[in-house]
Design a protein around this motif. Structure first.
Motif, PDB file in Angstrom:
ATOM      1  N   MET B   1      57.387  33.851  45.494  1.00 48.74           N
ATOM      2  CA  MET B   1      57.044  33.557  46.883  1.00 48.74           C
ATOM      3  C   MET B   1      55.548  33.338  47.022  1.00 48.74           C
ATOM      4  SD  MET B   1      59.406  35.992  49.230  1.00 48.74           S
ATOM      5  CE  MET B   1      59.214  37.466  48.234  1.00 48.74           C
ATOM      6  N   GLN B   2      55.159  32.695  48.117  1.00 46.29           N
ATOM      7  CA  GLN B   2      53.735  32.478  48.362  1.00 46.29           C
ATOM      8  C   GLN B   2      53.063  33.786  48.750  1.00 46.29           C
ATOM      9  OE1 GLN B   2      53.956  29.495  51.414  1.00 46.29           O
ATOM     10  NE2 GLN B   2      53.316  27.909  49.975  1.00 46.29           N
ATOM     11  N   ASN B   3      51.749  33.835  48.573  1.00 40.79           N
ATOM     12  CA  ASN B   3      50.954  34.998  48.986  1.00 40.79           C
ATOM     13  C   ASN B   3      51.520  36.296  48.438  1.00 40.79           C
ATOM     14  OD1 ASN B   3      49.346  33.321  50.511  1.00 40.79           O
ATOM     15  ND2 ASN B   3      50.643  33.575  52.329  1.00 40.79           N
ATOM     16  N   GLU B   4      51.820  36.288  47.156  1.00 40.20           N
ATOM     17  CA  GLU B   4      52.435  37.473  46.597  1.00 40.20           C
ATOM     18  C   GLU B   4      51.467  38.161  45.646  1.00 40.20           C
ATOM     19  OE1 GLU B   4      56.629  37.130  45.364  1.00 40.20           O
ATOM     20  OE2 GLU B   4      55.899  38.039  43.517  1.00 40.20           O
ATOM     21  N   ILE B   5      51.380  39.476  45.750  1.00 38.45           N
ATOM     22  CA  ILE B   5      50.498  40.235  44.865  1.00 38.45           C
ATOM     23  C   ILE B   5      51.350  41.224  44.101  1.00 38.45           C
ATOM     24  CG2 ILE B   5      48.464  41.714  44.722  1.00 38.45           C
ATOM     25  CD1 ILE B   5      47.741  40.683  47.570  1.00 38.45           C
ATOM     26  N   GLN B   6      51.218  41.247  42.780  1.00 41.04           N
ATOM     27  CA  GLN B   6      51.941  42.232  41.973  1.00 41.04           C
ATOM     28  C   GLN B   6      51.185  43.557  42.030  1.00 41.04           C
ATOM     29  OE1 GLN B   6      54.733  42.045  40.157  1.00 41.04           O
ATOM     30  NE2 GLN B   6      55.212  39.871  40.340  1.00 41.04           N
ATOM     31  N   VAL B   7      51.905  44.632  42.281  1.00 39.43           N
ATOM     32  CA  VAL B   7      51.243  45.943  42.280  1.00 39.43           C
ATOM     33  C   VAL B   7      52.078  46.897  41.434  1.00 39.43           C
ATOM     34  CG1 VAL B   7      50.125  45.727  44.520  1.00 39.43           C
ATOM     35  CG2 VAL B   7      52.430  46.626  44.402  1.00 39.43           C
ATOM     36  N   ASN B   8      51.492  48.018  41.083  1.00 35.27           N
ATOM     37  CA  ASN B   8      52.263  49.091  40.460  1.00 35.27           C
ATOM     38  C   ASN B   8      52.064  50.364  41.270  1.00 35.27           C
ATOM     39  OD1 ASN B   8      49.797  50.200  39.675  1.00 35.27           O
ATOM     40  ND2 ASN B   8      49.827  49.045  37.758  1.00 35.27           N
ATOM     41  N   SER B   9      52.684  51.425  40.835  1.00 41.42           N
ATOM     42  CA  SER B   9      52.645  52.665  41.620  1.00 41.42           C
ATOM     43  C   SER B   9      51.216  53.116  41.899  1.00 41.42           C
ATOM     44  CB  SER B   9      53.373  53.775  40.859  1.00 41.42           C
ATOM     45  OG  SER B   9      54.708  53.402  40.703  1.00 41.42           O
ATOM     46  N   ALA B  10      50.301  52.831  40.967  1.00 44.59           N
ATOM     47  CA  ALA B  10      48.943  53.325  41.144  1.00 44.59           C
ATOM     48  C   ALA B  10      48.173  52.482  42.160  1.00 44.59           C
ATOM     49  CB  ALA B  10      48.223  53.316  39.787  1.00 44.59           C
ATOM     50  N   THR B  11      48.422  51.163  42.173  1.00 45.38           N
ATOM     51  CA  THR B  11      47.606  50.302  43.029  1.00 45.38           C
ATOM     52  C   THR B  11      48.240  50.028  44.389  1.00 45.38           C
ATOM     53  OG1 THR B  11      48.613  48.381  41.992  1.00 45.38           O
ATOM     54  CG2 THR B  11      46.508  49.126  41.092  1.00 45.38           C
ATOM     55  N   LEU B  12      49.465  50.508  44.604  1.00 45.67           N
ATOM     56  CA  LEU B  12      50.175  50.184  45.854  1.00 45.67           C
ATOM     57  C   LEU B  12      49.391  50.628  47.087  1.00 45.67           C
ATOM     58  CD1 LEU B  12      52.688  49.335  47.502  1.00 45.67           C
ATOM     59  CD2 LEU B  12      53.565  51.606  47.142  1.00 45.67           C
TER      60      LEU B  12
END
Lengths: 187, 117, 295, 358
Positions: B1-12
């Motif tokens: 999807m557009q404007n999507e950022i991958q995060v993980n538990s630490a950076t959420l």
């Protein structure tokens, strides 16, 4: 027929419980109260209190959380009482039959006297359902009630629709009688 | 999807804070069962434009809750916990499902229809 | 000239009282329905409802409730008989209040949140209407120099010509007693379901309904006492009946054009309007009498 | 000072649907309100994965029986974007008309329910009487009063004839004049008394709690997805209705003005209605993820749809407006109100519980 029996047919008070309906049937029941349909002319009043009510209208299929609520409401109603399952979901679970949280129609928990099919049934059909329930009550009072060959009472829906063929219900389980214990199929 | 950022538990939490500072509205969160892992997509909205945070995690891993930042996350997170049986810190199940309902029914491994009937 | 109603008439009236209340209620439901573009139930609908309720099985939670319901009907029956026999207005007023206390106790005696709030609201209602009711009775007493109903028949002019304003105040009492909006707070269907009546069922609910018929007769009866035409029994009956029905019709109209208010709004309105009107009217009567006496 | 606990629902005459509020009250003052939901949870999201995508339209329609048009519109728009197709212009206009008719009947329904909640029975009766005309118009177009089944993947299932458009115009005239008849109810003393200053939700709180739809617009937030110009809304002239009252009266006013706005939008649609096809047929595989948002009568309706190229969808997530509005309602209730106001406050956000729990 005594005066009490006659009055019973003249003043059915309704308790409506939405099990897990989509709101369509609920709004149609409410629409029955309004000037277009005006069920008060039959003496029907919508009471929100099971202890004052004679007729339980169940919309929507029963799910795991509200089955106890439905059972409680039914038990709190003083006899004689009738239960009407409104809509496809109230009768069988309807379109939600394959949802994980749905047990099925209202008859899984309480004995249903009249089924009003439709998705949602028109207000006319709902009124007809209540009147048919009263008819059953009348015959029960006179001791002349016999389970019809066609199985449970099914209200014909849309105008001009053909009546349900008798054969379809020939093998159906007989409808629970008015004062029988709730059939909890789960137990 | 557009404007999507991958995060993980630490950076959420950090990324969510950025959204909060940008005055984004938290629309909802979607949980996905991708076979070997789970994903929660947090949807943020600013007028007609949307931004998403995609959080991937393994089954059994506890992910942080964002309800301290967005009060409206309360029911959204409870619903995810209820329906997927994942762990979100400080969120308990029991919002939608009754005590007899199937457990974590939205998982791919869960049976499609309740066993009772 | 003193008009004494015959004993037979009084007996017949006390027997007919609840049925008069029932018929009025039936017309009420019909007229309300017509005002709302509906057809409405048959006139005898309240009767069918009550008879049906007597035929239902009983699911009472507490025995105390039954006692309170019986006491409630009993006191109202007694006050109706007193009214029909031209008894003391003050005693009638106190009997009605005692009845309401029994009703409230019945609501309090069960463990139900809605019943409890209903009981509370019943008390607020009493706070709102009892001062008006009592002051009205007092002002009638001041004019007739007695609290006896039959003394009203001995006056020279109808009460309404002397003290019209208490009649306006009594309208508040009437709306509260008839459970009509804006003051239908104790039985607010969509807030607390049926309030004090919630835990009653079957025949005992029917008793409460009958008590309501008595209430209708009593309040309309007391209000129509203002329209007694002295010295003319036929005209008196006609004018009392017409006045009673007119009052009821006004209340139906008010019911249909207002929403329910909060209990504190009700208290404020009844204290501000109801009591003021009565005090003003009694003051005017005294000033006029003083000027007339002095001149 | 008597403390007691009241369970408001799941069966209560003021809401046709089961939602439970556990209220801690001191005398008549509510000090704590805790919502309990889950009485109508069915598991529709799972059923979406099991059914054929075309059949899912009927399932989406039955998430909510009050607003079937926005639900199906959101669903088919999501699937269309997965397939990479677009509905023809005439279909878009018909969808818009159905959505606006839906909004009209839903708002009138709400106005009536509010009247019922505050004991204004004749108002309830009048509004619902007028609503029947709208339902008749819907029935003439779609064949059913409540569930329309108008939308199909790639367009709509039924065309509208010129006679239907003329008839719709007449119905709009009737509805407009009848609404004008009862417009004075907004000035009624008792209605103002019961709604003004009741259920206050400030702009800041509305943003924090994620309020949507008329609830947000009554708190001064200009948030209307129709401005994004989906379907035919891009061609139509309208401004989102925003008021700053922040209370139940404000929500009443917003819905009342939106009724007029919807009537105007339908008239614009009738005038601008293009001719041509109503259905784009396609057998493209459904692949990828799509988010489809539609402004339902109650606010933003959110569909997340994921396809994996197979015949069935992998995941459909539905976030309904009431789900977003429950937390703001708890905020309003927890500010302290009377027991009598609970029904007004809860109704002021126009709850639709069967949507919420799916």
């Amino acid at each position: 027929m005594g005066i009490v029996e006659k009055s019973r047919l003249k003043s059915p008070w309704i308790l409506h419980y939405d099990c897990s309906s989509c709101n369509g049937c609920d709004i149609e029941i409410l629409a029955c109260l309004t000037p277009y349909y005006d069920i008060e002319r039959f003496g029907i009043l919508s009471k929100g209190n099971p202890k004052h009510s004679d007729v339980l209208l169940v919309t929507g299929g029963v799910n795991h959380r509200n089955k106890t609520v439905l059972k409680n409401l039914y038990d709190q109603m003083p006899a004689p009482k009738v239960v009407i399952a409104i809509g496809a979901c109230g009768s069988t679970g309807g379109i939600f039959h394959n949802c994980y949280n749905i047990l099925g129609g209202a008859d899984k928990i309480v004995p249903v006297d009249v089924y009003v099919p439709g998705c949602p049934p028109r207000p006319e059909a709902i009124i007809d359902g209540v009147v048919k329930a009263l008819d059953k009550l009348k015959h029960l009072q006179n001791g002349t009630w016999k389970e019809p060959e066609t199985g449970p009472i099914v209200v014909e829906t849309a105008v001009g629709a053909k009546p349900a063929p008798a054969a379809k219900y020939a093998n159906a389980a007989p409808a629970p009688t008015l004062n029988s214990q709730p059939t909890n199929k789960e137990a | 999807m557009q404007n999507e950022i991958q995060v993980n538990s630490a950076t959420l939490i950090g990324e969510t804070l950025k959204m909060l500072e940008a005055k984004m509205r938290f629309a909802t969160a979607t949980c996905l069962d991708i076979g070997d892992h789970f994903e929660i997509i947090y949807h943020f909205d600013n007028g007609n434009e949307m931004k998403h945070l995609r959080l991937s995690f393994k089954d059994g891993e506890e992910v942080p809750s964002i309800r301290a930042l967005y009060a409206c996350a309360r029911f959204i997170e409870s619903e995810i916990v209820d329906l997927f049986g994942v762990k979100i810190s400080g969120v308990s199940a029991g919002l939608l499902l009754g005590s007899d309902s199937p457990v974590a029914p939205m998982r791919k491994s869960a049976p499609a229809k309740s066993e009772v009937n | 000239m003193n008009f004494q109603p015959s004993i037979l008439f009084s007996i017949l009236l006390s027997i007919a009282a609840p049925f008069i209340g029932m018929l009025i209620l039936g017309f009420d439901r019909k007229i309300t329905a017509r005002m709302q573009n509906r057809v409405g139930p048959p006139i005898l609908q309240p009767f069918y409802d009550v008879v049906k309720l007597f035929g239902k099985s009983e699911l009472m939670v507490k025995k105390a409730q039954i006692l309170f319901a019986l006491m409630f009907v009993g006191t109202l029956l007694l006050s109706t008989v007193l009214l029909c026999f031209g008894g003391d207005l003050l005693v009638i007023f106190f009997l009605i209040s005692t009845g309401m206390i029994f009703y409230t106790l019945g609501a309090y005696s069960v463990k139900s949140g809605f019943s409890f709030i209903g009981g509370n609201r019943e008390l607020y209602q009493m706070l709102a209407y009892e001062p008006i009711f009592m002051l009205t009775v007092f002002s009638v007493g001041l004019i007739t120099k007695s609290f006896r109903v039959d003394q009203i028949f001995g006056l020279e002019v109808p009460l309404v010509a002397i003290i019209p304003l208490p009649l306006v105040s009594m309208m508040i009492v009437f709306l509260i007693k008839m459970q009509k909006s804006p003051f239908d707070i104790s039985t607010a269907h969509t807030e607390i379901i049926s309030g004090p009546m919630i835990e009653y069922s079957g025949g005992y609910l029917a008793l409460l309904k009958i008590a309501h018929w008595y209430e209708i007769f009593l309040v309309i009866g007391i209000m129509s006492l203002f329209f007694v035409v002295p010295g003319n029994p036929v005209l008196t009956v006609v004018s009392m009946a017409a006045a009673g029905l007119a009052i009821y019709f006004v209340s139906i109209i008010i019911d249909n054009v207002t929403a329910r208010v909060h209990w504190n709004t009700m208290l404020r309105l009844s204290a501000a309007i109801g009591i003021t009107l009565i005090v003003v009217n009694v003051a005017i009567v005294y000033i006029v009498a003083y000027i007339a006496g002095g001149a | 000072m008597v403390k007691s606990t009241i369970t408001f629902g799941p069966q209560h005459p003021v809401f046709p649907e089961p939602i439970q509020f556990i209220l801690k009250v001191v005398d008549e003052k509510v000090v704590l309100a805790e919502p309990q939901i889950g009485y109508v949870h069915r598991g529709i999201e799972k059923a979406f994965e099991l059914n054929d995508p075309k059949d899912n339209i009927f399932l989406a329609e039955r998430i909510c029986g009050i607003c079937p048009a926005p639900h199906t519109t959101a669903y088919v728009r999501g699937v269309e974007s997965l397939m990479g197709i677009e509905a023809p212009p005439r279909a878009k206009y018909i969808r818009t008309i159905m959505n606006e008719l839906n909004r009209i009947h839903s708002h009138i329904l709400w106005a009536g329910l509010l009247g019922d909640a505050i004991g204004f029975e004749s108002y309830f009766m009048q509004t619902w009487n007028y609503r029947e005309k709208v339902l008749d118009a819907i029935e003439k177009i779609s064949g059913h009063r409540v569930t329309y089944a108008m939308n199909a993947i790639g367009g709509v299932r039924r065309d509208m004839t010129n006679e239907q458009l003329r008839g719709l115009e007449k119905t709009m005239d009737y509805v407009e004049s009848s609404l004008e008849n009862i417009e004075d109810v907004m000035k009624d003393y008792t209605i103002k008394k019961r709604t003004q200053g009741i259920g206050i939700l400030t702009e800041e709180e509305a943003r924090r709690d994620g309020a949507v739809g008329p609830t947000a617009r009554a708190s001064g937030i200009s948030q209307d997805l129709r401005t994004s110009g989906y379907d035919a809304y891009g061609d139509l002239k309208f401004e989102p209705v925003v008021v700053n009252n922040c209370d139940s009266y404000g929500r009443f006013a917003v819905r009342w003005q939106e009724l007029k706005q919807s009537i105007d939008l339908i008239r614009q649609c009738i005038v601008k209605m293009p001719s041509g096809e109503i259905l784009t047929k396609s057998n493209n595989p459904m692949n990828g993820e799509a988010i489809s948002r539609v402004e339902a009568p109650r606010g933003e309706l959110f569909y997340y749809i994921k396809g994996n190229g197979s015949k069935k969808l992998e995941r459909v997530k539905v976030r309904t407006p009431t789900f977003a509005n429950i937390i703001p309602t708890v905020t309003m209730l927890s500010k302290g109100c009377q027991v009598a106001d609970v029904s007004v406050i809860v109704l002021s956000m126009d709850p639709c519980i069967s949507c919420t729990e799916r």
